[in-house]
Design an enzyme around this catalytic site. Sequence first.
Site: not given
Length: 283
Positions: A7, A9, A41-42, A212, A235, A238
Site C-alpha cells: 500500500d 498512504d 493503492t487507493g 485490492k 495500514d 481497504n
Amino acid sequence: MKLIAIDMDGTLLSSQNKIPHENIEAIREAQKKGIEVVISTGRSYPDASKLMKEAGLVTWIIGANGATIHDPSGTCVQAVSLSREQAEEILAYFEARSFYYEVFSEQSIFSPNNGHELVKVEMDRILTANPHADREEMKEAAERQFSQEPFHFVTSYKEILQETNQYFNLLAFSYDEEKLQEAWDRYAGRRDLALAASASHVFDIMHPDVSKGNAVRKLADQFGVKTEETMAIGDNFNDISMFEAAGRSVAMGNAPEGVKEKAGAVTLANDEFGVAHAIRQLL
C-alpha cells in the site's frame, strides 16, 4: 516469497507523503532477488506513478483500490468502471449533501472547484462545535487529499458525466462522522457496488468486482505465484482484502487495531520505515 504487494498512504509513504530512502532501497533489494513488487493503492494511477518515478522505482501499480492495473511500462491491463447511471446517482447525492468528492478516471481526478472551501467550512463548523477536536490531524488529512494529482476541476458533477465514461473510484471526504456514516449506510447494502475505507474521513465506492485483494490475486495468477508465495503490507481497512489474498500479511505499526487484528504480523510505523523493516525481515 515471490510477490510483495505494498500500500502507499500510511504504509510506503511517510507522513510527509514521500517515499523514504530506506523503503526505496529495500524494494530494490527485493527486486534484485527476483521478487515482483506491486504497489497497491487507493490513489489514481497517474498520481501513484508520479510518486514512483520521483523515487526512481519501476513496478506494477494497482490503482483506485483495485479498479486499475498498470504494468511497469505504464500500459493499462485492467480498468473496471462503475456505469454512468451509477456515477450520476452517487455524485448527485454527494453534491446534495455538500461532500468534497473525487472521481478517478484514467488520466484525471475530477473534483469540484469549490472543494477546498467545502472542506474549510466543514472543518470550522466541527471545531466550533467541538473545540477539542484535533485541528492538526484534520489539516493533515485535507493536505494529503489535496496533494494528489492531476486534478481536473468542475463546477458540477454533470460536467464529469460529459467529459468521461470512466468512473473507477468515487471518493467522498468529510470530517462529519455522522454524515460519512449516513452515506456509507446508504450504499453499503448494494450488491452492485463495493465500498472501502481507504483513509480517515474518507470512503470509496467502486464496481462490485473491485478490491485490492482481487487485483493481487489476478496478478499472482498471471505471474504463476501461489498464495503462500505472496506478502501484503498495508495500514487501513481497504488493505484487508489484500491481506486475505496473501499467504503472509503485515500491518503497519500506525494501523488501526482493527486492521492489525486481521494481519499475521505487525511491523514498524510508516515514519519508522516499517516497509523496509518488513521486507528485510523477509529477505
